[in-house]
Enzyme design. Structure first.
Site, PDB file in Angstrom:
ATOM      1  N   SER A  21      19.207 -17.520  22.192  1.00 37.09           N
ATOM      2  CA  SER A  21      17.959 -17.820  22.880  1.00 37.09           C
ATOM      3  C   SER A  21      16.983 -18.485  21.902  1.00 37.09           C
ATOM      4  O   SER A  21      17.362 -19.444  21.230  1.00 37.09           O
ATOM      5  CB  SER A  21      17.385 -16.547  23.508  1.00 37.09           C
ATOM      6  OG  SER A  21      16.422 -16.864  24.500  1.00 37.09           O
ATOM      7  N   GLN A  22      15.747 -17.959  21.732  1.00 36.81           N
ATOM      8  CA  GLN A  22      14.789 -18.647  20.862  1.00 36.81           C
ATOM      9  C   GLN A  22      15.280 -18.738  19.418  1.00 36.81           C
ATOM     10  O   GLN A  22      14.868 -19.632  18.668  1.00 36.81           O
ATOM     11  CB  GLN A  22      13.415 -17.972  20.924  1.00 36.81           C
ATOM     12  CG  GLN A  22      13.337 -16.591  20.319  1.00 36.81           C
ATOM     13  CD  GLN A  22      11.954 -15.947  20.492  1.00 36.81           C
ATOM     14  OE1 GLN A  22      11.193 -16.303  21.373  1.00 36.81           O
ATOM     15  NE2 GLN A  22      11.630 -14.987  19.627  1.00 36.81           N
ATOM     16  N   HIS A  73      21.356 -15.700  31.639  1.00 38.65           N
ATOM     17  CA  HIS A  73      20.976 -15.901  30.241  1.00 38.65           C
ATOM     18  C   HIS A  73      21.626 -14.880  29.307  1.00 38.65           C
ATOM     19  O   HIS A  73      21.466 -13.663  29.489  1.00 38.65           O
ATOM     20  CB  HIS A  73      19.449 -15.819  30.125  1.00 38.65           C
ATOM     21  CG  HIS A  73      18.917 -16.327  28.830  1.00 38.65           C
ATOM     22  ND1 HIS A  73      19.065 -17.635  28.419  1.00 38.65           N
ATOM     23  CD2 HIS A  73      18.239 -15.711  27.832  1.00 38.65           C
ATOM     24  CE1 HIS A  73      18.490 -17.805  27.248  1.00 38.65           C
ATOM     25  NE2 HIS A  73      17.993 -16.645  26.859  1.00 38.65           N
ATOM     26  N   MET A 131      14.205 -13.299  21.780  1.00 35.86           N
ATOM     27  CA  MET A 131      12.954 -12.606  22.116  1.00 35.86           C
ATOM     28  C   MET A 131      13.209 -11.163  22.551  1.00 35.86           C
ATOM     29  O   MET A 131      14.098 -10.898  23.361  1.00 35.86           O
ATOM     30  CB  MET A 131      12.269 -13.377  23.258  1.00 35.86           C
ATOM     31  CG  MET A 131      11.036 -12.727  23.833  1.00 35.86           C
ATOM     32  SD  MET A 131      10.280 -13.752  25.149  1.00 35.86           S
ATOM     33  CE  MET A 131      11.472 -13.558  26.471  1.00 35.86           C
ATOM     34  N   ASP A 177      21.356 -19.513  34.723  1.00 33.26           N
ATOM     35  CA  ASP A 177      20.239 -18.945  33.957  1.00 33.26           C
ATOM     36  C   ASP A 177      19.003 -18.753  34.831  1.00 33.26           C
ATOM     37  O   ASP A 177      18.521 -19.694  35.461  1.00 33.26           O
ATOM     38  CB  ASP A 177      19.897 -19.866  32.782  1.00 33.26           C
ATOM     39  CG  ASP A 177      19.202 -19.131  31.649  1.00 33.26           C
ATOM     40  OD1 ASP A 177      18.261 -18.368  31.928  1.00 33.26           O
ATOM     41  OD2 ASP A 177      19.609 -19.307  30.490  1.00 33.26           O
TER      42      ASP A 177
END
Length: 298
Positions: free
Chosen positions: A107-108, A281, A33, A225
């Site tokens: 991530s995504q 993260h 993202m 995270d």
């Protein structure tokens, strides 16, 4: 001359045997993202790092849109199902990938590449490496990366107002993997992306078969995270249904127990790899990447 002629078939045979073994498996990367394919301090850096460590490797860092600005915008606003279709088209027409490829999502991008594995088996994905991907979705956005903080404030408000409304689902990426443990029925019924790839509305045997074809499914969880809620989603765990305090690991979820995606069978076959790394993260060192991730790419 006769000896050379006799040697040619042998050399050709050796070439056929050694060629594929010596060739490197291509790598496909999907960013997270607010990022883009070619940011020199993120995906651009990773691409160069892999190319340096594995000479001759072909690395495709996915770009969704015609330029980097569109790529960033699409990570927030382009329907994920449309993004997956676009990527499947890119992969199907890339001559470098037709023999198979490894995939690495950040991530995504991790759950998006899993959707590619489940929906688009040609060309074949060999190993899937999810670095901080949220495979059971998220139930909160504690903070956002870099310059995207103002967007995150708007996203939070939008999700609070109606994450599972048709308009929000179709036009806000993060809503499409929003998983509200207090509204499980709304999630199952109205989530247009995550509920589908997680087999929440029924069993798509093709999804299961395609995911089980992976050699390895590597999931990396960041042990400190502060961006993903809950962090255990990075290992395919989530909140126990009906509340948002206690979390359970993948092995205690109905998804695993019912084996709707084949994860139980993959786990027993040693195909699931759970890695933990200290840090927030997407914070990791080159040394950790070299020792923990590169072996799955070579």
């Amino acid at each position: 001359m006769a000896a050379l002629m006799a040697a040619v078939p042998v050399l050709a045979l050796l070439g056929l045997c050694l060629g594929p073994a010596a060739a490197t498996t291509p790598l496909v990367i999907w960013h997270g993202m607010g990022d883009s394919c070619c940011n020199p301090v993120s995906m651009g850096y990773i691409k160069k790092l892999v190319e340096k460590k594995i000479p001759g490797i072909y690395v495709l860092s996915l770009k969704i849109g015609s330029n980097m600005i569109q790529d960033v915008e699409n990570s927030f606003f382009m329907n994920v199902n449309d993004q997956v279709r676009e990527v499947c088209s890119q992969l199907a027409t890339d001559p470098h990938l037709q023999g198979g490829y490894n995939a690495m999502g950040f991530s995504q991008g991790g759950q998006f590449l899993r959707a590619v594995a489940q929906r688009c088996p040609v060309p074949p994905m060999l190993n899937l490496i999810s670095i901080g991907g949220q495979h059971q979705g998220v139930y909160g956005f504690p903070r956002c990366p870099g310059e995207s903080s103002h967007l995150c404030d708007w996203i939070r408000k939008t999700l609070d107002l109606g994450a599972y409304t048709k308009a929000v689902q179709e036009h806000l990426v993060q809503a499409e993997y929003w998983h509200d443990p207090l509204k499980e029925e709304d999630y199952r019924k109205n989530s247009i992306f995550l509920a589908d790839i997680n087999q929440e509305r029924g069993i798509n045997e093709t999804y299961k078969k395609n995911l089980m074809a992976l050699k390895k499914f590597v999931m990396v969880k960041f042990l400190n995270d502060t961006m993903v809620d809950p962090p255990i989603s990075e290992w395919f765990g989530f909140y126990k249904s009906g509340q948002a305090k206690e979390t359970i690991p993948l092995q205690e979820t109905s998804l695993y127990k019912e084996d709707r995606l084949g994860l139980q069978q993959m786990d027993k076959a040693g195909k699931l790899v759970f890695l933990g790394v200290k840090g927030d993260h997407l914070h990791f060192s080159e040394e950790w990447f070299d020792s923990s991730i590169l072996p799955f790419l070579q």
